[in-house]
Design an enzyme around this catalytic site. Structure first.
Site, PDB file in Angstrom:
ATOM      1  N   GLN A 101     -23.054 -30.978 -29.643  1.00 21.12           N
ATOM      2  CA  GLN A 101     -22.238 -31.342 -30.380  1.00 21.12           C
ATOM      3  C   GLN A 101     -20.734 -31.380 -29.388  1.00 21.12           C
ATOM      4  O   GLN A 101     -20.331 -31.024 -29.492  1.00 21.12           O
ATOM      5  CB  GLN A 101     -21.614 -30.569 -31.399  1.00 21.12           C
ATOM      6  CG  GLN A 101     -21.111 -31.323 -32.977  1.00 21.12           C
ATOM      7  CD  GLN A 101     -20.467 -30.604 -33.945  1.00 21.12           C
ATOM      8  OE1 GLN A 101     -19.737 -30.149 -33.562  1.00 21.12           O
ATOM      9  NE2 GLN A 101     -21.072 -31.411 -34.992  1.00 21.12           N
ATOM     10  N   TYR A 146     -11.680 -34.454 -38.350  1.00 17.84           N
ATOM     11  CA  TYR A 146     -11.586 -34.856 -36.353  1.00 17.84           C
ATOM     12  C   TYR A 146     -11.620 -35.892 -36.489  1.00 17.84           C
ATOM     13  O   TYR A 146     -11.585 -36.577 -37.355  1.00 17.84           O
ATOM     14  CB  TYR A 146     -12.352 -33.646 -36.118  1.00 17.84           C
ATOM     15  CG  TYR A 146     -12.702 -32.322 -36.242  1.00 17.84           C
ATOM     16  CD1 TYR A 146     -11.402 -31.177 -36.744  1.00 17.84           C
ATOM     17  CD2 TYR A 146     -13.685 -31.662 -36.788  1.00 17.84           C
ATOM     18  CE1 TYR A 146     -11.247 -30.662 -37.515  1.00 17.84           C
ATOM     19  CE2 TYR A 146     -13.372 -30.365 -37.624  1.00 17.84           C
ATOM     20  CZ  TYR A 146     -11.945 -29.308 -37.366  1.00 17.84           C
ATOM     21  OH  TYR A 146     -12.634 -28.211 -38.033  1.00 17.84           O
ATOM     22  N   ARG A 158     -22.615 -36.921 -37.452  1.00 20.80           N
ATOM     23  CA  ARG A 158     -22.569 -36.270 -38.426  1.00 20.80           C
ATOM     24  C   ARG A 158     -21.298 -36.666 -39.316  1.00 20.80           C
ATOM     25  O   ARG A 158     -20.208 -36.977 -38.898  1.00 20.80           O
ATOM     26  CB  ARG A 158     -22.186 -34.637 -37.932  1.00 20.80           C
ATOM     27  CG  ARG A 158     -22.284 -33.100 -39.461  1.00 20.80           C
ATOM     28  CD  ARG A 158     -21.828 -32.271 -38.225  1.00 20.80           C
ATOM     29  NE  ARG A 158     -22.754 -31.206 -39.185  1.00 20.80           N
ATOM     30  CZ  ARG A 158     -22.580 -30.069 -39.562  1.00 20.80           C
ATOM     31  NH1 ARG A 158     -22.021 -29.180 -39.597  1.00 20.80           N
ATOM     32  NH2 ARG A 158     -23.859 -29.366 -40.505  1.00 20.80           N
ATOM     33  N   GLY A 184     -26.782 -23.052 -42.072  1.00 18.36           N
ATOM     34  CA  GLY A 184     -25.588 -21.699 -40.828  1.00 18.36           C
ATOM     35  C   GLY A 184     -26.121 -20.511 -41.509  1.00 18.36           C
ATOM     36  O   GLY A 184     -26.309 -19.671 -40.657  1.00 18.36           O
ATOM     37  N   ARG A 185     -25.043 -20.097 -41.963  1.00 16.78           N
ATOM     38  CA  ARG A 185     -24.598 -18.371 -42.719  1.00 16.78           C
ATOM     39  C   ARG A 185     -25.788 -17.487 -42.732  1.00 16.78           C
ATOM     40  O   ARG A 185     -26.425 -16.598 -42.367  1.00 16.78           O
ATOM     41  CB  ARG A 185     -23.509 -17.777 -43.423  1.00 16.78           C
ATOM     42  CG  ARG A 185     -22.340 -19.109 -43.043  1.00 16.78           C
ATOM     43  CD  ARG A 185     -21.344 -17.867 -44.179  1.00 16.78           C
ATOM     44  NE  ARG A 185     -20.375 -18.377 -44.023  1.00 16.78           N
ATOM     45  CZ  ARG A 185     -18.666 -17.818 -44.599  1.00 16.78           C
ATOM     46  NH1 ARG A 185     -19.751 -16.979 -44.977  1.00 16.78           N
ATOM     47  NH2 ARG A 185     -18.021 -18.237 -44.410  1.00 16.78           N
TER      48      ARG A 185
END
Length: 384
Positions: free
Chosen positions: A101, A188, A235, A331-332
């Site tokens: 990424q 971002y 993304r 994810g987690r």
């Protein structure tokens, strides 16, 4: 087999993924303290999770100005390329496929993280209000701080940044990655150009939606020329409403998110990128994506569609069954369960994630989560 939808192989560009379970980009802040280099510990972490159909690396900054958090890895120096090569070699030896990424935080940074203590860079000189940067305060200690006031990029600098993304993609290939994902989400840099909240430029990169999408287009086109569109993902993180004003994606809720992101997705479809990754809001009581948006995404984009955010195996399987998604990222659950695909396939229970060890630290909470053991298999069979 539990949730067999996950275990139907699928083509992604030139690759055939063994399953539809993805390890998404997850910031863990465990790169080397000097040089922001990927470590042997990180290689072990990713190798443990190589049973995923696809691994996307944690965000890796494309240049020193792109860093917003201490101890996150980069991909712009020779040492960083060598560090990531250890990671990709480990993943490939374990039979995995891994994309890098490419990340630039833009205004979500602090002068302490910037070269020579300078101001962060952004489309416009507008400070990020609903965000935190993370700076080191000692060899192994740090603190969250408000981002510094950024300065607006010149047009010449914007062109230089496009080339920095392309160079980072070249570096990723040299490091052995199978492809790259452009981080255009979560407030971002690329997202800052897209959003009218953070982009108030009066030149060709600001104003109308098509102008605000210009930087996205230029970055995606430049990177696609390096890696090929079949080895490229992008993304986004569209947010449609908020019930928790303190957790809005850095103040980036668009007035018309449906139109904003469908127009952005049209650009990706035109270029022919391999996949679109959509990061959904993942806090408690977060709003779900509207069904009409999901349908519009499917109708607009011909590549693979990946969703991430609060997914259980059951919820992800339903999205696959409805044909609205091709891949689901966890994810987690994948942090706490390095053997997550096997656990989903067999209906085995999941380890709980240790929230205290998510960011920074050592192997604790990183590479020490147990897989489901043979002794547990035997006990389960005896009970049956």
């Amino acid at each position: 087999m539990q949730h067999s939808e996950f275990f139907k192989s699928v083509a992604l560009g030139p690759y055939r993924l063994k399953n539809r379970i993805v390890l998404p980009p997850l910031t863990r802040q465990r790169s080397a303290r000097e040089g922001d280099v990927a470590t042997d510990l990180m290689a072990a972490y990713y190798r443990q999770r190589a049973s995923a159909g696809l691994i996307v690396s944690e965000g890796t900054q494309i240049e020193p100005r792109g860093q917003g958090y201490a101890w996150t890895p980069g991909i712009y120096s020779a040492d960083q390329i060598a560090g990531w090569r250890k990671v990709t070699t480990a993943v490939h030896e374990a039979g995995g496929i891994m994309f890098a990424q490419l990340w630039h935080v833009g205004r979500v940074s602090h002068h302490a993280l910037q070269p020579n203590g300078a101001a962060p860079v952004a489309p416009s000189a507008i400070q990020a209000e609903k965000a935190k940067a993370f700076i080191a305060t000692g060899p192994d200690t740090g603190t969250l701080v408000a981002p510094s006031m950024p300065r607006a990029l010149t047009q010449a600098e914007i062109g230089e940044l496009v080339e920095l993304y392309a160079q980072a993609a070249r570096n990723a290939l040299e490091a052995g990655f199978d492809g790259v994902e452009i981080h255009a989400a979560n407030g971002y840099l690329v997202n800052q150009f897209i959003s009218a909240h953070s982009n108030q430029r009066e030149d060709e990169y600001g104003g109308s939606l098509q102008n605000r999408l210009r930087f996205l287009r230029e970055v995606v086109e430049a990177v696609a020329k390096v890696v090929g569109p079949g080895r490229l993902g992008v993304r986004f993180a569209p947010l449609f409403a908020s019930t928790d004003e303190d957790r809005v994606y850095i103040g980036m809720v668009e007035d018309d998110p449906h139109r904003t992101y469908i127009e952005a997705i049209k650009i990706l479809d035109e270029i022919g990128v391999a996949y679109l990754s959509i990061a959904e809001a993942d806090w408690d009581n977060a709003p779900d994506l509207p069904d009409d948006f999901r349908r519009a995404v499917r109708e607009t984009f011909r590549g693979r569609i990946l969703y991430a955010g609060r997914y259980t195996a059951e919820r992800g399987a339903r999205l696959l069954e409805r044909g609205l998604a091709d891949l689901i990222a966890f994810g987690r659950p994948f942090i706490a369960n390095p053997d997550l695909p096997a656990r989903i396939a067999n209906g085995w229970p999941l380890n709980e994630v240790d929230a205290a060890t998510l960011y920074g630290g050592t192997e604790k909470g990183f590479t020490d989560y147990p897989v489901y053991s043979e002794s547990q298999h035997i006990v389960s069979e005896e009970v049956l």
